[in-house]
Design an enzyme around this catalytic site. Sequence first.
Site, PDB file in Angstrom:
ATOM      1  N   GLY A 157       0.813  -1.213   0.000  1.00  0.00           N
ATOM      2  CA  GLY A 157       0.000   0.000   0.000  1.00  0.00           C
ATOM      3  C   GLY A 157       0.843   1.257   0.000  1.00  0.00           C
ATOM      4  CE1 TYR A 158       5.168   5.487   3.266  1.00  0.00           C
ATOM      5  CE2 TYR A 158       6.844   4.514   1.865  1.00  0.00           C
ATOM      6  CZ  TYR A 158       6.418   5.541   2.684  1.00  0.00           C
ATOM      7  OH  TYR A 158       7.235   6.618   2.908  1.00  0.00           O
ATOM      8  CB  ALA A 159       5.186   0.386  -2.874  1.00  0.00           C
ATOM      9  CB  SER A 161       0.268   5.569  -1.095  1.00  0.00           C
ATOM     10  OG  SER A 161       1.418   5.434  -0.280  1.00  0.00           O
TER      11      SER A 161
END
Length: 253
Positions: A157-159, A161
């Site tokens: 999810g972080y990547a 985003s």
Amino acid sequence: MSDLSMFDLTGKTALVTGAKRGIGRAIAEGLARAGADIIGVSATLEPEGSAVGKAVAALGRSFQGHACDFSDRDALLRFINGLDVVPDILINNAGTIKRKPAAEHEDALWDEVIETNLSAQFVISREIGAQMVARGSGKIIFTASLLTFQGGITVPGYAASKGGVGQLTKALANEWAGKGINVNAIAPGYIATDNTEALRNDPERSKSILERIPAGRWGKAADFAGPAVFLSSSAADYVHGEILVVDGGWMGR
């Protein structure tokens, strides 16, 4: 205009999200040192008596503190609509990270990260950016990441985003560069903050990371004050859609 006066932010107001600690606090203090008044917002920032507020005040600048959960769209819109000034500078630094392998990454984790790191960044940029466009001036700076360019490990999810933040930076720059608005991003490398605590506490991962960084050290939050001042100042008036990597040389390897 002298060389140093190009970096003078006296008379400017900067809204810094994620201002309570880490990179956001360092940027808020750096902008204040350059002359800007600060509006700070974080999920748990104290309206009065915060460490960042005291630091800004000690530099002779004004500070307004606000608490807002960026994963809550309604709360974010209430915060934006409650502002009594259109900031000259918007620092989109608020963010979160959830570590879990992709096959075990629940919808709730994905949704929280995407909302906080990407959707909220668009919403606040759209709302404040529209007012900047009407005024004909403004600086918007996103906090991107090395994972704007790379995939990372167990942070899907972080990547996703941060990849989106990179493209959003370019998309807004394409629309607003001709209207007096500079939209750029700063991409931190491996920085000693809360987000990287798990990595720094893992001897093998920490060793492998340090071996790849030519500068030979983890970055510090204070390393971001200068780049933020530059992109917020008239010295960067012809810089649009740039993702400035501050990583100790990581991406050069």
